[in-house]
Every structure is written in structure tokens, then in C-alpha cells.
Motif scaffolding. Sequence first.
Motif, PDB file in Angstrom:
ATOM      1  N   ALA A 177     -11.256  -0.768  -1.509  1.00 42.72           N
ATOM      2  CA  ALA A 177     -10.916  -0.045  -0.295  1.00 42.72           C
ATOM      3  C   ALA A 177     -11.715  -0.547   0.906  1.00 42.72           C
ATOM      4  O   ALA A 177     -11.383  -0.229   2.043  1.00 42.72           O
ATOM      5  CB  ALA A 177     -11.169   1.445  -0.504  1.00 42.72           C
TER       6      ALA A 177
ATOM      7  N   SER B  14      -0.584  -5.548  -1.878  1.00 44.00           N
ATOM      8  CA  SER B  14      -1.102  -5.320  -0.537  1.00 44.00           C
ATOM      9  C   SER B  14      -2.304  -6.224  -0.247  1.00 44.00           C
ATOM     10  O   SER B  14      -2.481  -6.704   0.863  1.00 44.00           O
ATOM     11  CB  SER B  14      -1.419  -3.835  -0.367  1.00 44.00           C
ATOM     12  OG  SER B  14      -2.764  -3.611  -0.163  1.00 44.00           O
ATOM     13  N   GLN B  15      -3.118  -6.487  -1.288  1.00 48.13           N
ATOM     14  CA  GLN B  15      -4.286  -7.342  -1.073  1.00 48.13           C
ATOM     15  C   GLN B  15      -3.884  -8.801  -0.864  1.00 48.13           C
ATOM     16  O   GLN B  15      -4.524  -9.533  -0.117  1.00 48.13           O
ATOM     17  CB  GLN B  15      -5.218  -7.268  -2.271  1.00 48.13           C
ATOM     18  CG  GLN B  15      -5.568  -5.876  -2.699  1.00 48.13           C
ATOM     19  CD  GLN B  15      -6.639  -5.277  -1.831  1.00 48.13           C
ATOM     20  OE1 GLN B  15      -7.641  -5.909  -1.589  1.00 48.13           O
ATOM     21  NE2 GLN B  15      -6.429  -4.085  -1.355  1.00 48.13           N
TER      22      GLN B  15
ATOM     23  N   HIS C 161      -1.332  -2.389  -5.380  1.00 43.27           N
ATOM     24  CA  HIS C 161      -2.466  -2.804  -4.557  1.00 43.27           C
ATOM     25  C   HIS C 161      -2.705  -4.302  -4.607  1.00 43.27           C
ATOM     26  O   HIS C 161      -3.173  -4.883  -3.635  1.00 43.27           O
ATOM     27  CB  HIS C 161      -3.729  -2.050  -4.952  1.00 43.27           C
ATOM     28  CG  HIS C 161      -3.829  -0.745  -4.243  1.00 43.27           C
ATOM     29  ND1 HIS C 161      -3.953  -0.689  -2.875  1.00 43.27           N
ATOM     30  CD2 HIS C 161      -3.792   0.526  -4.668  1.00 43.27           C
ATOM     31  CE1 HIS C 161      -3.979   0.583  -2.525  1.00 43.27           C
ATOM     32  NE2 HIS C 161      -3.874   1.340  -3.589  1.00 43.27           N
TER      33      HIS C 161
ATOM     34  N   VAL D 177       0.828  -1.200   0.000  1.00 47.09           N
ATOM     35  CA  VAL D 177       0.000   0.000   0.000  1.00 47.09           C
ATOM     36  C   VAL D 177       0.868   1.257   0.000  1.00 47.09           C
ATOM     37  O   VAL D 177       0.533   2.255  -0.628  1.00 47.09           O
ATOM     38  CB  VAL D 177      -1.003  -0.050   1.177  1.00 47.09           C
ATOM     39  CG1 VAL D 177      -0.404   0.495   2.438  1.00 47.09           C
ATOM     40  CG2 VAL D 177      -2.275   0.684   0.806  1.00 47.09           C
TER      41      VAL D 177
ATOM     42  N   THR E 109      -5.520   2.358   1.412  1.00 41.24           N
ATOM     43  CA  THR E 109      -6.042   1.985   0.092  1.00 41.24           C
ATOM     44  C   THR E 109      -6.991   3.059  -0.411  1.00 41.24           C
ATOM     45  O   THR E 109      -6.994   3.418  -1.593  1.00 41.24           O
ATOM     46  CB  THR E 109      -6.783   0.642   0.174  1.00 41.24           C
ATOM     47  OG1 THR E 109      -5.957  -0.294   0.837  1.00 41.24           O
ATOM     48  CG2 THR E 109      -7.119   0.126  -1.209  1.00 41.24           C
TER      49      THR E 109
END
Lengths: 139, 497
Positions: free
Chosen positions: B380, B305-306, B302, B286, B417
Amino acid sequence: MNSVILIAGARLQAVLLLVFSAYMLLRGHNAPGGGFIGGLIAATGFVVYAIACGTQDARKALRFDPGSIAGAGLGIALFAGVMAVFWGDAFFTGQWLFIGATEDSKGLPLSSVLIFDIGVYLVVLGAVLSITFSLEEAV
Amino acid sequence: MSWYLSLPLIIPFIAAITAFLLRHSALGRWVSIIGSGLGLLASLALMSVVLDAGVLAGQMGNWPAPFGITLVADLLSAVMVLITAITGFAVAIYALGDITERQEKLGYHALFQMLLAGVTGAFLTGDLFNLYVWFEVMLIASFGLLILNGGKEQIDGGVKYVALNLISTILFLTGIGLLYGMTGTLNFADLALKVEDVENQGLLTVVAMMFMVAFGVKAAVFPLFFWLPAAYHTPSFAVSAIFAGLLTKVGVYALIRMFTMVFDHDVSFTHTILLWVACFTMVIGVLGAAAQSDFRKILSFHIISQIGYMILGLALMTPLALVGAVFYLVHHIIVKANLFLIAGVAHKLTGSTEVYKIGGLYKSAPFLAILFLIPAFSLAGFPPLSGFWAKYIIVKATLDIQMWFVAFIALAVGLMTIYSMTKIWAEAFWKPHPDGIEPELKTLQNKTALLLPIAGLAIMTVIIGLNPEPFVQFAERTAAQLLDPSAYITAVLGDAS
């Protein structure tokens, strides 16, 4: 390279290699050989021909685009696996046909495994040739 | 019965071969769409069978497990296959408007179907070596797609991608060899039984770590993620959408499969590492996204990060956390692929993906703005979209076992996010275009082909968000299967074992 001796020799050798590749393909089930090695040997035949006579002639001798040969080979190999559905077996179950089988001998065994091997033969032939031809043409 | 398992694999293969032979004609793209459509039907059929039976196993070539290759679909595999088919179908339609004729002639559709086959195979296989083979199919197809008709940038991204993936492959193969040496089998179900009898449990942990690194590279977790942002912003939008949706998730799937079924002998060691990896992955991903200004680069970070959230679900190993991980996987694939597809439309309208250089989309293309808001808010974690439930379950799982710090990280990352999504929103959509362009959707070529899959995926996000109950129940059943693989083992090896 424009050598008469090389061209004459290469023609002979290409034919021999192609015949030998068919022999390798067919003996592959129970002895060393098979589609992969057969395809490589056949590809060698065409490569020798391409070195002697140029890739244009070699492509003409091959008749089909090498990429398409590989694609068709993959299709044939897949078909050999899908065939099992007609006998109600799982995907890729080998199907055997024994021609003229008696109690003592199994006769001439034909199998879907051979079809798979022919597919592999074509995939290897097509893939190797499309790589070598494009390399040869890039030089 | 086993044909339910093989059809989702056979169909993309046939489609790939047909599309390749037809690559010089316009029919190729329709072959790809029809193939993906049929694949979707096949995976729906598989799903309905698995929902009834629990686990479906088939021995390919009639060679009995653990000697032959087994295809197995439990609920996790079935849902992954289904979601692969859905994404594949959406991207196949989108490709009508995105892929150039030159790329088609070079065999785009064939490679695309090959990639779908590879991903599906990786989800369905019940054999470790076969998994390696599917990884290779995937790698070759994806490398081809990355560099198809590309320039320097594509080749640069592609080489980094392949180099790191090959390292992962070497580790994977070494691990397979060692594991085979210790247990004498590579069938997942058989491994699950035999790892307990291994004398040297320490060596087993070493092998587990090799698999963790190998799959970690594929899944792009910290600190092995850097190939991903180097590669994902370079190819065509259709390609990067399918990559973003599916490729890393295969790594996550493999991690979940191996570390719930086989390597659960030393959970306190392996899963603690996974926990730290997950936290770092979330945070670094992120933060990396915050520093980017390219539409696709932001989205690429992203993804990383996910991935952290999913690994977190696996690392906690509680039933609720695994529910979260499964839910997250499904939600993420839909949302992420969709965002990349939207980036493609934005690029076509405004001429760039650099968010500071574009703008005005909200005013001139409000429909696209709404379509962007749905997956972006979902990513998000805004209620009531799918991402909210995914994050909610994961965070609740951390709170249940009093991991306050981890819960804090997960929430903070969610907050950041929003920052990145707002950046895209404010720059690309709200602000007027710096060059004064007012791009309208009307001007798009092949408008329907581009917008239909985006709208379809957005609707799915909303449906999951508004009606999460059946999906959560499904994820609960999946998590129960993961924690107790006895049904899986019986289905593969029969009752005798």
C-alpha cells in the motif's frame, strides 16, 4: 485386436523401424535426419508394437518408463552442452574428435553434437511414447 | 566468463531433470531446495561480476553475435535473475509444507525448476527469438503447474491462461518475423543499431505495437489482463506465489527491454499509449480488487494495478521514472510472492481464503498477523517500507514533468490499495472466526518450512525500506544503462561495430 498376422508383422516392422531410426540419428549431422526425426521413427516402432500387442507389452519391451527416458534424454543433451567446460569453451560449444585423421582425410569425426542429438532422440522418444501410451490406455 | 551467465540456467535444468527422475521418492523435494540454493549462489556470483563489469555478454556455442545466441546480463537482467532465484528459493522451501505427495509424484518439483529456468532464461537472453523460446518453456511449465492434480476449477483457469498466452505468442512470432524481414537480425544489440536505418519507420511502429500487445498480455496490462484473475487463485499456494511474483514481471521486463532499447524511435506515440495503458491498468486493477472477497483474488487484482506503476515508469521514459520502475519491479516481486505465501498459511489455519468466512487470525496467530502487515503495508506504500520508496520515486517522476493528473491517479490508486489491504486485515485477522475456530500456528504441520520463507521475504522488505539508499543507487545505474545502451551494445557486438 488379436490378429496373429498383425502381431507377427508388427514385431518385424518395429525392429526395422528401430534400426532405421538409429541410421537416421547417425546420418543427421550433414544430411537430412538427426535426433528429432530419429526419435519420432523409433517412437513409431513402439507405437506399432503397442497397437498390435497392447500397451502393457509395449511398456515391457521399452523396459523404462517413457517419462524417465525423456528426462534422461534431456540430461544427456544438457551434458553435451556442459561438456564444453572441460575445454574451457562457452556453454554448448561443439567439441570434435577426429579418429585416424590424416592430412587428406578427416578420419572418423565424433562430436559432442552427436551426444546432444542422442539426447534429443531420447527426449522425443520418451515424450511421444508417454503421450501415446496414456492416450491408448485411456481409450 | 560466459559460465557466469550460463550457470543460473544450467542449475535449474539439472535440478529439474534430477527431480523428475526422483519424482517417486522423497528426495525430489530436497533436490529442488538444493538446486534453488545453488541457483541463488550462481545468481549472486553473476550479480557481483555484473556490478564490476557493468555488462557481461557471452556467446553460447562460440557462435559470434549477431548470428549465435547471446546471453547478456546488464544490471537489470542481473537483478531480475537474482530476485528470481531468491523467490524461487523461498518458494522451494515453502513447498515442503504445501505440496502434496500426489503432486510431487506427478512431477511438481521438476516443473517448478523448469519454470525457474524459463524465467531466468528470459531475463538473460540477448536474442529476440531466444526470448520467445524461453516464453514457451515458461508457458509449458506454468500450464503444468496450474493443472497439476487439479479439478474443474484448475483446468478452467489453466485453459483461459493458455489460450490468451497463445494469442500473445502468435503476435509475438509475427512481430519477430516482420522485424527480421526489416532488419535482418534478432539480436537486441544489433537491432538497436539497425532499426534506425529501416526505411519504413511507420511499419516499425506497427511492429512495435504488436510487441506491445504480445508482452502486454504476458504482463497483464489493461485491457489484456483478464486471464490473470481467472487463473491465479486456483493452483496450490506455492505455485500461485511463484506465478504472482515472477510471471507477469517477465512481460514487464520484456516491455522495458524492447521499448528502451529497440523501439525508441517514436517515443511520443508508443510511450503515450503506454502511459494511458498504465493509468487504466492501475485504476482497473485496484477497482477490481475492491470488488473481490477472496484472499487470492484480491491479491491477483493488485498485481494488475501494481503492473500499472511499472509500466508508468517505462512510459515516462525519464531517468527518475525508470529508476522507479526498476525499484518497483524488485520490491513488488518480493512483496507479492510473500502475500500469496501468507494467504496459504491463512488457508491452512482457517480452512478458506474467502475473507468473509474466516477470521480470528490476529488473536490466535499474532506472529502471522505481523508477517502479513509488513508486505501488506509495503504494497500500500506505507513509509518506511519498500513500497513507499517505490511509489514515491514514481510519483516524484510524474511531478517533475508536471503530469499532475497522472500523479493524482498514482496516489489515488495507492489510497485504494490501502482499502483492500484493510479489508483483508479487518476480515481475516481482526474479526473473530464465524465458526468460532481459533487457529494457532502451533497446529500447523511443517510450521518452519511455511513460516521461514515468509519471514525471510518480510525481512528483505524491511531492509529495503529502512535502507533504500544502495538500492536506489543501483536502480539509478540500471536506468542509466537502459537509457544509454551503448555499453550493452559494445559488450555484445565488440568494439568493431
